[in-house]
Design a protein around this motif. Structure first.
Motif, PDB file in Angstrom:
ATOM      1  N   ILE A 104      37.959  29.075  41.708  1.00 55.42           N
ATOM      2  CA  ILE A 104      39.375  29.403  41.642  1.00 55.42           C
ATOM      3  C   ILE A 104      39.549  30.755  42.324  1.00 55.42           C
ATOM      4  CG2 ILE A 104      39.834  28.077  39.552  1.00 55.42           C
ATOM      5  CD1 ILE A 104      39.954  30.798  38.042  1.00 55.42           C
ATOM      6  N   THR A 105      40.736  31.000  42.820  1.00 58.95           N
ATOM      7  CA  THR A 105      41.060  32.259  43.476  1.00 58.95           C
ATOM      8  C   THR A 105      42.146  32.957  42.669  1.00 58.95           C
ATOM      9  OG1 THR A 105      40.561  31.291  45.631  1.00 58.95           O
ATOM     10  CG2 THR A 105      41.865  33.327  45.623  1.00 58.95           C
ATOM     11  N   LEU A 106      41.873  34.199  42.293  1.00 59.24           N
ATOM     12  CA  LEU A 106      42.833  35.003  41.549  1.00 59.24           C
ATOM     13  C   LEU A 106      43.193  36.221  42.383  1.00 59.24           C
ATOM     14  CD1 LEU A 106      41.075  34.930  38.060  1.00 59.24           C
ATOM     15  CD2 LEU A 106      42.856  33.393  38.907  1.00 59.24           C
ATOM     16  N   HIS A 107      44.471  36.409  42.606  1.00 55.98           N
ATOM     17  CA  HIS A 107      44.960  37.562  43.361  1.00 55.98           C
ATOM     18  C   HIS A 107      45.350  38.635  42.360  1.00 55.98           C
ATOM     19  CE1 HIS A 107      45.023  35.555  47.284  1.00 55.98           C
ATOM     20  NE2 HIS A 107      45.218  34.478  46.548  1.00 55.98           N
ATOM     21  N   VAL A 108      44.752  39.813  42.492  1.00 54.53           N
ATOM     22  CA  VAL A 108      44.990  40.900  41.549  1.00 54.53           C
ATOM     23  C   VAL A 108      45.730  42.052  42.225  1.00 54.53           C
ATOM     24  CG1 VAL A 108      42.982  40.311  40.136  1.00 54.53           C
ATOM     25  CG2 VAL A 108      42.720  41.942  42.007  1.00 54.53           C
ATOM     26  N   GLN A 143      30.586  34.495  38.931  1.00 49.51           N
ATOM     27  CA  GLN A 143      30.549  33.203  38.252  1.00 49.51           C
ATOM     28  C   GLN A 143      30.817  33.428  36.772  1.00 49.51           C
ATOM     29  OE1 GLN A 143      26.614  32.035  39.967  1.00 49.51           O
ATOM     30  NE2 GLN A 143      27.539  29.998  40.001  1.00 49.51           N
ATOM     31  N   ASP A 144      31.529  32.486  36.165  1.00 45.63           N
ATOM     32  CA  ASP A 144      31.746  32.556  34.723  1.00 45.63           C
ATOM     33  C   ASP A 144      30.439  32.171  34.023  1.00 45.63           C
ATOM     34  OD1 ASP A 144      31.590  29.736  34.497  1.00 45.63           O
ATOM     35  OD2 ASP A 144      33.689  29.488  33.954  1.00 45.63           O
ATOM     36  N   PRO A 145      30.375  32.238  32.698  1.00 39.33           N
ATOM     37  CA  PRO A 145      29.121  31.942  32.008  1.00 39.33           C
ATOM     38  C   PRO A 145      28.542  30.551  32.277  1.00 39.33           C
ATOM     39  CG  PRO A 145      30.592  33.109  30.538  1.00 39.33           C
ATOM     40  CD  PRO A 145      31.380  32.782  31.787  1.00 39.33           C
ATOM     41  N   ASP A 146      29.372  29.606  32.707  1.00 42.55           N
ATOM     42  CA  ASP A 146      28.887  28.262  32.992  1.00 42.55           C
ATOM     43  C   ASP A 146      28.704  27.986  34.472  1.00 42.55           C
ATOM     44  OD1 ASP A 146      28.655  26.946  30.313  1.00 42.55           O
ATOM     45  OD2 ASP A 146      30.725  27.630  30.201  1.00 42.55           O
ATOM     46  N   GLY A 147      28.880  28.987  35.315  1.00 47.85           N
ATOM     47  CA  GLY A 147      28.613  28.835  36.737  1.00 47.85           C
ATOM     48  C   GLY A 147      29.809  28.550  37.612  1.00 47.85           C
ATOM     49  N   ASN A 148      31.019  28.462  37.045  1.00 50.52           N
ATOM     50  CA  ASN A 148      32.208  28.273  37.879  1.00 50.52           C
ATOM     51  C   ASN A 148      32.451  29.543  38.681  1.00 50.52           C
ATOM     52  OD1 ASN A 148      33.057  25.616  36.863  1.00 50.52           O
ATOM     53  ND2 ASN A 148      33.339  26.729  34.948  1.00 50.52           N
ATOM     54  N   PHE A 149      32.716  29.388  39.966  1.00 50.18           N
ATOM     55  CA  PHE A 149      32.927  30.530  40.850  1.00 50.18           C
ATOM     56  C   PHE A 149      34.358  31.047  40.706  1.00 50.18           C
ATOM     57  CE2 PHE A 149      29.440  28.222  42.787  1.00 50.18           C
ATOM     58  CZ  PHE A 149      28.552  29.236  43.106  1.00 50.18           C
ATOM     59  N   ILE A 150      34.487  32.371  40.628  1.00 53.87           N
ATOM     60  CA  ILE A 150      35.787  33.025  40.515  1.00 53.87           C
ATOM     61  C   ILE A 150      35.900  34.011  41.670  1.00 53.87           C
ATOM     62  CG2 ILE A 150      37.352  34.346  39.031  1.00 53.87           C
ATOM     63  CD1 ILE A 150      36.320  31.785  37.647  1.00 53.87           C
ATOM     64  N   GLU A 151      36.891  33.793  42.551  1.00 55.12           N
ATOM     65  CA  GLU A 151      37.205  34.730  43.624  1.00 55.12           C
ATOM     66  C   GLU A 151      38.311  35.659  43.143  1.00 55.12           C
ATOM     67  OE1 GLU A 151      36.651  31.810  47.501  1.00 55.12           O
ATOM     68  OE2 GLU A 151      38.665  32.313  46.821  1.00 55.12           O
ATOM     69  N   LEU A 152      38.091  36.943  43.260  1.00 54.47           N
ATOM     70  CA  LEU A 152      39.121  37.932  42.961  1.00 54.47           C
ATOM     71  C   LEU A 152      39.469  38.631  44.268  1.00 54.47           C
ATOM     72  CD1 LEU A 152      37.443  39.298  39.753  1.00 54.47           C
ATOM     73  CD2 LEU A 152      39.583  38.047  39.819  1.00 54.47           C
ATOM     74  N   ILE A 153      40.752  38.642  44.603  1.00 60.64           N
ATOM     75  CA  ILE A 153      41.209  39.220  45.870  1.00 60.64           C
ATOM     76  C   ILE A 153      42.330  40.207  45.594  1.00 60.64           C
ATOM     77  CG2 ILE A 153      42.338  38.726  48.079  1.00 60.64           C
ATOM     78  CD1 ILE A 153      40.989  35.963  48.007  1.00 60.64           C
ATOM     79  N   GLY A 154      42.201  41.390  46.172  1.00 61.08           N
ATOM     80  CA  GLY A 154      43.257  42.386  46.021  1.00 61.08           C
ATOM     81  C   GLY A 154      42.806  43.717  46.589  1.00 61.08           C
TER      82      GLY A 154
END
Length: 157
Positions: A104-108, A143-154
């Motif tokens: 998932i991609t999160l824009h901060v 990655q979250d504790p279960d390996g899901n990738f987290i993109e943080l952009i800002g």
């Protein structure tokens, strides 16, 4: 193009709710609430009868915790549920290691506070991130504790 417009008119909400099954709910809540910075906006239970009738779990009851980036009706729902067991597939090292939803991609507004929260939780930053993206934007991959990738952009600040 007309097909896309027609398809969009059939939805009653512009929000997508994403359900994520996690191995350890408390660890995942700490990651998403205190590391990423999401907020808990609710929870609900699914009983055996509903989960069987709906085909979700074949009759195993479940509790769902709803997280959002902000407490707003227009914010996407990140719904966590756990059955207290680990994944049956190996943890991915890169997004190409498996199929299905991988990130998932999160824009901060500012990346620095998220970096500090994640470092406090000893979350590994992947690759050489944070790394410049374009303009003043930076890209951070975790990655979250279960390996899901987290993109943080800002921007950094």
């Amino acid at each position: 193009m007309a097909f896309v417009s027609q398809a969009q008119s059939g939805f009653s909400s512009k929000v997508i709710g994403v359900g994520v099954v996690v191995s350890d709910l408390e660890r995942s809540l700490d990651f998403y609430l205190n590391g990423i910075g999401m907020v808990k906006t609710g929870s609900f239970d699914l009983n055996e009868e509903f989960t069987k009738r709906s085909g979700l779990t074949g009759g195993v009851p479940a509790s769902v915790t709803v997280l959002k980036l902000e407490d707003s009706p227009a914010a996407t729902e990140w719904k966590l549920m756990s059955f207290g067991k680990k994944a049956t597939h190996p943890k991915q090292r890169f997004i190409q290691d498996d199929v299905g939803m991988q990130y998932i991609t999160l824009h901060v507004k500012a990346l620095k506070p998220a970096i500090e929260r994640l470092r406090q939780r000893n979350v590994a930053f992947l690759g050489s991130t944070p790394t410049p993206l374009n303009g003043d934007l930076q890209f951070l991959l975790v990655q979250d504790p279960d390996g899901n990738f987290i993109e943080l952009i800002g921007p950094m600040e």
